[in-house]
Design a protein around this motif. Structure first.
Motif, short mmCIF file in Angstrom:
data_model
loop_
_atom_site.label_atom_id
_atom_site.label_comp_id
_atom_site.label_asym_id
_atom_site.label_seq_id
_atom_site.Cartn_x
_atom_site.Cartn_y
_atom_site.Cartn_z
N ASP A 95 0.87 -1.17 0.00
CA ASP A 95 0.00 0.00 0.00
C ASP A 95 0.91 1.22 0.00
O ASP A 95 1.45 1.61 1.04
CB ASP A 95 -0.90 -0.01 1.24
N LEU A 96 1.10 1.80 -1.18
CA LEU A 96 2.07 2.87 -1.31
C LEU A 96 1.68 4.11 -0.52
O LEU A 96 2.54 4.90 -0.13
CB LEU A 96 2.24 3.22 -2.79
N GLU A 97 0.38 4.31 -0.27
CA GLU A 97 -0.04 5.47 0.51
C GLU A 97 0.55 5.44 1.91
O GLU A 97 0.78 6.49 2.51
CB GLU A 97 -1.57 5.52 0.58
N GLN A 98 0.78 4.25 2.44
CA GLN A 98 1.32 4.14 3.79
C GLN A 98 2.80 4.53 3.86
O GLN A 98 3.34 4.71 4.96
CB GLN A 98 1.15 2.71 4.31
N LEU A 99 3.44 4.67 2.72
CA LEU A 99 4.86 5.00 2.71
C LEU A 99 5.11 6.49 2.84
O LEU A 99 6.25 6.93 2.85
CB LEU A 99 5.50 4.49 1.42
N GLU A 100 4.04 7.29 2.96
CA GLU A 100 4.25 8.72 3.20
C GLU A 100 4.86 8.96 4.57
O GLU A 100 5.67 9.86 4.76
CB GLU A 100 2.93 9.47 3.08
N GLU A 101 4.47 8.13 5.53
CA GLU A 101 5.05 8.19 6.88
C GLU A 101 5.26 6.76 7.35
O GLU A 101 4.29 6.05 7.68
CB GLU A 101 4.14 8.95 7.83
N ALA A 102 6.49 6.30 7.36
CA ALA A 102 6.75 4.89 7.63
C ALA A 102 8.19 4.69 8.06
O ALA A 102 9.03 5.58 7.93
CB ALA A 102 6.44 4.05 6.38
N VAL A 103 8.46 3.48 8.55
CA VAL A 103 9.82 3.02 8.81
C VAL A 103 10.01 1.76 7.98
O VAL A 103 9.29 0.78 8.16
CB VAL A 103 10.05 2.72 10.31
N MET A 104 10.95 1.80 7.03
CA MET A 104 11.14 0.71 6.08
C MET A 104 12.56 0.16 6.19
O MET A 104 13.52 0.93 6.21
CB MET A 104 10.91 1.19 4.64
N ARG A 105 12.67 -1.16 6.26
CA ARG A 105 14.00 -1.76 6.17
C ARG A 105 14.49 -1.63 4.73
O ARG A 105 13.77 -1.94 3.79
CB ARG A 105 13.94 -3.24 6.57
N GLY A 106 15.72 -1.12 4.56
CA GLY A 106 16.19 -0.87 3.21
C GLY A 106 17.68 -1.10 3.05
O GLY A 106 18.46 -0.90 3.99
N MET A 239 27.70 17.84 6.87
CA MET A 239 26.83 17.84 8.04
C MET A 239 26.84 16.48 8.70
O MET A 239 27.30 15.48 8.12
CB MET A 239 25.40 18.22 7.65
N THR A 240 26.32 16.42 9.92
CA THR A 240 26.08 15.16 10.61
C THR A 240 24.63 14.78 10.42
O THR A 240 23.73 15.51 10.86
CB THR A 240 26.41 15.27 12.11
N SER A 241 24.38 13.68 9.76
CA SER A 241 23.01 13.28 9.41
C SER A 241 22.48 12.27 10.42
O SER A 241 23.01 11.17 10.56
CB SER A 241 22.98 12.68 8.00
N LEU A 242 21.40 12.65 11.12
CA LEU A 242 20.75 11.72 12.05
C LEU A 242 20.05 10.59 11.28
O LEU A 242 19.98 9.46 11.76
CB LEU A 242 19.74 12.47 12.92
N ALA A 243 19.55 10.91 10.07
CA ALA A 243 18.88 9.88 9.26
C ALA A 243 19.87 8.79 8.86
O ALA A 243 19.54 7.60 8.90
CB ALA A 243 18.26 10.51 8.02
N LEU A 244 21.08 9.19 8.49
CA LEU A 244 22.10 8.22 8.13
C LEU A 244 22.50 7.38 9.34
O LEU A 244 22.66 6.16 9.23
CB LEU A 244 23.32 8.92 7.55
N THR A 250 20.00 0.69 12.51
CA THR A 250 18.83 -0.20 12.46
C THR A 250 18.63 -0.87 11.12
O THR A 250 17.87 -1.83 11.02
CB THR A 250 17.57 0.59 12.81
N GLY A 251 19.26 -0.36 10.06
CA GLY A 251 19.01 -0.88 8.72
C GLY A 251 17.70 -0.42 8.14
O GLY A 251 17.23 -0.97 7.13
N SER A 252 17.08 0.61 8.72
CA SER A 252 15.76 1.08 8.28
C SER A 252 15.80 2.56 7.95
O SER A 252 16.62 3.32 8.50
CB SER A 252 14.71 0.82 9.36
N LEU A 253 14.91 2.96 7.07
CA LEU A 253 14.72 4.36 6.71
C LEU A 253 13.45 4.86 7.39
O LEU A 253 12.41 4.20 7.32
CB LEU A 253 14.59 4.53 5.20
N ARG A 254 13.54 6.01 8.03
CA ARG A 254 12.36 6.64 8.61
C ARG A 254 11.98 7.83 7.74
O ARG A 254 12.81 8.72 7.51
CB ARG A 254 12.63 7.11 10.04
#
Length: 292
Positions: A95-106, A239-244, A250-254
């Motif tokens: 369900d691609l709509e749920q990927l607007e706000e999600a945590v995905m292993r990537g 910069m220092t990236s908190l996302a990275l 965790t191996g996941s993208l938020r």
């Protein structure tokens, strides 16, 4: 600098620093050597592997991030792209709509950090060109994955049956592409088809590329993402990236929308409520007419 560039294959957060110094190769100054020494020290401080690939299950999508940033001197625009292969659920449905706000292993696929070769006249023009570059890299990865699964990825241009729908059916990959952008203005132009505010008419063509990709399904979804979650943000600035850091740990993208994304969701909710009310009114009118 050559050794530092070699490390960016896995420590891709240092790609921007290397790109900036490489662009000054013909006119190096003392401050450039000082920056290079600082860059080398940052690279040496890194502990552990730069990239770890984890097992992904369920339905997979290609996720791409794009970013553009004007350098402090105001002389050039740097663009960054990051592409990941992400899992969306173990049941095989997505369900691609749920990927607007999600945590995905990537898992990491590729990234680029470069100085723009275009004569850009505004930051919005840079964001437009950066988004097209992100789409181009993401599309390449989707076609490559389709090829590995045994699907023919080249269009069948057979006269006289050549048609745009048939062409798009051939070239739109089965693996979905989801793109994220942190530029409010670009999202607004693409989702409202309001290009009147774009001053640089040359870049209307690039906007049209993105519009056509959204219409044909080559970009399955385009979402706004907060800058702090943009995995291409650190590819355009030091910069220092908190996302990275979160992905490495965790191996996941938020991903979650920024301020514009929240407003867009409110408008979508309003449209859904209005559509539901209209449908109920039509059903009520139909029931009354049948009784009459």
């Amino acid at each position: 600098l050559g050794g530092a560039l070699w490390t960016t294959a896995t420590l891709f957060e240092h790609a921007h620093g290397c790109s900036v110094l490489a662009s000054r190769g013909n006119d190096l100054k003392l401050r450039d050597l000082e920056e290079l020494n600082k860059l080398i020290r940052r690279i040496k401080k890194h502990k552990g592997p730069g990239i770890v690939h984890r097992v992904l299950r369920g339905k997979l999508v290609v996720v791409t991030f794009g970013d553009s940033c004007l350098d402090p001197a105001g002389e050039r625009i740097y663009q960054g792209t990051a592409v990941f292969l992400c899992e969306t659920g173990a049941d095989g449905r997505v369900d691609l709509e749920q990927l607007e706000e999600a945590v995905m292993r990537g898992n990491y696929l590729l990234s680029t950090s470069r100085k723009s070769t275009k004569a850009l006249t505004s930051s919005l023009s840079g964001e437009v060109h950066g988004a097209v570059a992100a789409f181009d890299h993401g599309r390449y990865c989707t076609l490559l994955l389709d090829f590995f699964e045994g699907r023919e990825v080249s269009p069948r241009l057979v006269w006289p049956k050549l048609s745009l729908p048939a062409y798009r059916e051939d070239v739109v990959p089965l693996v979905k592409l989801v793109q994220y952008c942190d530029c409010d203005s670009l999202i607004k132009h693409l989702l409202t088809e309001n290009t009147g505010l774009l001053q640089d008419r040359r870049f209307l063509g690039y906007v049209k590329i993105l519009e056509d990709a959204l219409t044909s399904g080559e970009i399955a979804k385009l979402f706004h993402v907060a800058s702090r979650h943009n995995m291409a943000d650190f590819l355009t600035k030091v910069m220092t990236s908190l996302a990275l850091g979160f992905w490495r740990k965790t191996g996941s993208l938020r991903v979650e929308p920024g301020e514009y994304g929240a407003r867009a969701e409110a408008r979508r909710a309003e449209r859904r409520a209005r559509s539901l009310a209209d449908r109920r009114e039509r059903e009520r009118d139909a029931a009354l007419s049948m009784e009459a």
